[in-house]
Design a protein around this motif. Structure first.
Motif, mmCIF file in Angstrom:
data_model
loop_
_atom_site.group_PDB
_atom_site.id
_atom_site.type_symbol
_atom_site.label_atom_id
_atom_site.label_comp_id
_atom_site.label_asym_id
_atom_site.label_seq_id
_atom_site.Cartn_x
_atom_site.Cartn_y
_atom_site.Cartn_z
ATOM 1 N N ILE A 9 30.794 42.260 44.094
ATOM 2 C CA ILE A 9 31.075 43.663 43.805
ATOM 3 C C ILE A 9 30.234 44.115 42.627
ATOM 4 N N GLU A 10 29.375 45.083 42.829
ATOM 5 C CA GLU A 10 28.577 45.640 41.747
ATOM 6 C C GLU A 10 29.417 46.641 40.949
ATOM 7 N N ARG A 11 29.402 46.469 39.629
ATOM 8 C CA ARG A 11 30.148 47.329 38.711
ATOM 9 C C ARG A 11 31.565 47.584 39.224
ATOM 10 N N PRO A 12 32.433 46.584 39.120
ATOM 11 C CA PRO A 12 33.790 46.677 39.670
ATOM 12 C C PRO A 12 34.536 47.930 39.212
ATOM 13 N N GLY A 13 35.262 48.540 40.150
ATOM 14 C CA GLY A 13 36.064 49.714 39.841
ATOM 15 C C GLY A 13 37.389 49.340 39.209
ATOM 16 N N LEU A 14 38.234 50.338 38.978
ATOM 17 C CA LEU A 14 39.487 50.125 38.252
ATOM 18 C C LEU A 14 40.421 49.156 38.969
ATOM 19 N N GLU A 15 40.506 49.249 40.297
ATOM 20 C CA GLU A 15 41.421 48.381 41.040
ATOM 21 C C GLU A 15 40.999 46.919 40.945
ATOM 22 N N ASP A 16 39.700 46.659 41.165
ATOM 23 C CA ASP A 16 39.219 45.278 41.064
ATOM 24 C C ASP A 16 39.286 44.776 39.630
ATOM 25 N N ARG A 17 38.991 45.659 38.681
ATOM 26 C CA ARG A 17 39.068 45.254 37.277
ATOM 27 C C ARG A 17 40.486 44.832 36.904
ATOM 28 N N ALA A 18 41.483 45.600 37.356
ATOM 29 C CA ALA A 18 42.876 45.264 37.048
ATOM 30 C C ALA A 18 43.235 43.891 37.611
ATOM 31 N N LEU A 19 42.772 43.621 38.838
ATOM 32 C CA LEU A 19 43.021 42.321 39.457
ATOM 33 C C LEU A 19 42.378 41.202 38.653
ATOM 34 N N LEU A 20 41.133 41.416 38.235
ATOM 35 C CA LEU A 20 40.407 40.404 37.485
ATOM 36 C C LEU A 20 41.016 40.179 36.101
ATOM 37 N N GLU A 21 41.444 41.253 35.451
ATOM 38 C CA GLU A 21 42.030 41.114 34.120
ATOM 39 C C GLU A 21 43.270 40.223 34.145
ATOM 40 N N VAL A 22 44.128 40.437 35.145
ATOM 41 C CA VAL A 22 45.342 39.629 35.262
ATOM 42 C C VAL A 22 44.976 38.163 35.521
ATOM 43 N N PHE A 23 44.019 37.937 36.411
ATOM 44 C CA PHE A 23 43.598 36.569 36.740
ATOM 45 C C PHE A 23 43.010 35.871 35.514
ATOM 46 N N LEU A 24 42.116 36.553 34.792
ATOM 47 C CA LEU A 24 41.474 35.961 33.624
ATOM 48 C C LEU A 24 42.484 35.673 32.519
ATOM 49 N N HIS A 25 43.469 36.565 32.378
ATOM 50 C CA HIS A 25 44.470 36.381 31.327
ATOM 51 C C HIS A 25 45.203 35.053 31.496
ATOM 52 N N GLY A 26 45.375 34.625 32.741
ATOM 53 C CA GLY A 26 46.042 33.353 32.995
ATOM 54 C C GLY A 26 45.258 32.150 32.503
ATOM 55 N N GLY A 50 39.150 32.451 42.287
ATOM 56 C CA GLY A 50 38.013 32.188 41.408
ATOM 57 C C GLY A 50 37.202 33.439 41.193
ATOM 58 N N THR A 51 36.560 33.510 40.041
ATOM 59 C CA THR A 51 35.720 34.674 39.747
ATOM 60 C C THR A 51 34.684 34.342 38.686
ATOM 61 N N GLY A 52 33.678 35.164 38.612
ATOM 62 C CA GLY A 52 32.649 35.101 37.585
ATOM 63 C C GLY A 52 31.894 36.415 37.607
ATOM 64 N N VAL A 58 23.672 37.364 31.334
ATOM 65 C CA VAL A 58 24.742 36.509 30.809
ATOM 66 C C VAL A 58 25.857 36.367 31.842
ATOM 67 N N ILE A 59 26.122 35.121 32.252
ATOM 68 C CA ILE A 59 27.249 34.820 33.129
ATOM 69 C C ILE A 59 28.489 34.664 32.259
ATOM 70 N N LYS A 60 29.538 35.388 32.613
ATOM 71 C CA LYS A 60 30.736 35.375 31.774
ATOM 72 C C LYS A 60 31.984 35.534 32.639
ATOM 73 N N MET A 61 33.130 35.454 31.986
ATOM 74 C CA MET A 61 34.426 35.664 32.642
ATOM 75 C C MET A 61 34.563 34.789 33.889
ATOM 76 N N MET A 62 34.213 33.505 33.733
ATOM 77 C CA MET A 62 34.310 32.521 34.819
ATOM 78 C C MET A 62 35.676 31.844 34.780
ATOM 79 N N ALA A 63 36.334 31.775 35.923
ATOM 80 C CA ALA A 63 37.615 31.077 36.017
ATOM 81 C C ALA A 63 37.861 30.676 37.465
ATOM 82 N N VAL A 64 38.451 29.490 37.654
ATOM 83 C CA VAL A 64 38.777 28.989 38.985
ATOM 84 C C VAL A 64 40.200 28.431 38.952
ATOM 85 N N ASP A 65 40.989 28.789 39.955
ATOM 86 C CA ASP A 65 42.348 28.276 40.094
ATOM 87 C C ASP A 65 42.315 26.743 40.065
#
Length: 353
Positions: A9-26, A50-52, A58-65
């Motif tokens: 997803i290029e430049r994630p929108g608000l819905e995808d961002r919200a999903l990613l924020e919750v996942f990364l917070h974990g 999983g996400t990145g 710069v590769i950032k915000m990497m996380a895998v269940d």
């Protein structure tokens, strides 16, 4: 890979961002500004596993269940991000991650360039890389320096102020030679090519000063992304990033330029910059580098000169205060077409930079 779905997803929108924020917070991670692209890996039940993301190079915000970590998802995510970047002409990538998460990147071809145990490691892959930048620094090193301390200053100069000039003049007076490293990242209101020219113009009267660029290796989106976000709520991550940045300065700029003392101004306002100054106090002395703190310049009692104050005054049109805070070279630049464009960007901008 069977049983998973990969979304780019290029430049994630608000819905995808919200999903990613919750996942990364974990995973104890934070959302770090708007990336150019994010990769989302979902299982066959559409659950994020999983996400990145990639911002610039710069590769950032990497996380895998944890349940999926043995399936090589980290490599899949990195491969997707690098492939996306290479398709757009990128040849050089960084990763800022936890030490225990470094192995998948190393297997992919990254190499470690700085570490702050047990919190973070910085890795890079591709060219031009740190070896090429070492060659650049070596070419900038003066061979005719008399005996005495060799100083270093790292500045953004957004824009170049009388405060920067005061710091550099004072540091130069205390050094046999002074290297002024200008932050190269183009994430400021004033573009890098204008900032470095203002610094060169403003310091041309100092014979023992060499002005050079930082590359990606000092206060950059790779080494210290919090500097450009200026989010006080992320003080802990800013502190970790600052120590990585200062460590890299000690491992790279110090030996290549022979720096024995780093000069810095006091920081009474910005907690992120304050965290950086504290990191220097901790990291530099064990590397054989002194830290010399110089008080900020005041033009009136209690009115400290700062680039952020200059931008604020430009935003509201208070040219009288601007004139007091900037040297002639910056004042003249502000009245050029390029300077007027920068002022207009400041007036339209919402953030600090």
């Amino acid at each position: 890979m069977f049983g998973i779905n990969i979304r780019t997803i290029e430049r994630p929108g608000l819905e995808d961002r919200a999903l990613l924020e919750v996942f990364l917070h974990g995973f104890g991670l934070f959302w770090e500004g708007q990336p150019d692209v994010s990769v989302l890996v979902e299982d066959d039940g559409n659950r994020l596993i999983g996400t990145g993301s990639l911002s610039g190079n710069v590769i950032k915000m990497m996380a895998v269940d944890p349940e999926w970590q043995e399936y090589g998802l980290s490599g899949t995510i990195v491969s997707s991000l690098v492939e996306w970047g290479r398709a757009r002409g990128k040849t050089h990538f960084f990763v800022f991650t936890k030490p225990e998460s470094a192995d998948p990147f190393i297997r992919f071809g990254f190499r470690e360039i700085a570490r702050y145990d047990p919190f973070a490691v910085l890795l890079e892959m591709g060219i031009p890389g740190i070896d090429q930048f070492r060659e650049y620094l070596s070419s900038c090193r003066r061979g005719d320096i008399p005996a005495g301390k060799v100083g270093g200053v790292v500045v953004n100069c957004n824009p170049f102020t009388r405060g920067h000039l005061f710091l550099i003049e004072r540091a130069a007076s205390l050094s046999a030679h002074l290297y002024v490293v200008v932050v190269e990242a183009d994430l400021s209101s004033f573009p890098f090519r204008d900032r470095i020219e203002m610094v060169k113009c403003g310091t041309s009267h100092l014979p023992n000063v060499t002005v050079l660029r930082s590359g990606d290796y000092a206060v950059s989106p790779a080494t210290f992304p919090s500097y450009f976000l200026k989010d006080a709520s992320q003080a802990e991550i800013a502190s970790i990033q600052a120590r990585i940045d200062v460590t890299l300065f000690g491992n790279l700029f110090v030996p290549e330029l022979g720096i024995s003392v780093r000069f810095v101004g006091t920081e009474p306002y910005c907690p992120v910059t304050g965290a950086y100054n504290e990191a220097m106090r901790e990291v530099l002395p064990p590397l054989g580098v002194d830290l010399h703190v110089i008080p900020r310049l005041e033009i009136e009692r209690g009115l400290v000169v700062s680039a952020s104050m200059v931008r604020s005054m430009l935003k509201c049109g208070n040219w009288e205060i601007v004139r007091k805070m900037v040297p002639d070279c910056t004042w003249e630049y502000l009245h050029t077409d390029r300077g007027k464009d920068a002022v207009e960007r400041i007036r339209r901008a919402q953030g600090r930079h």
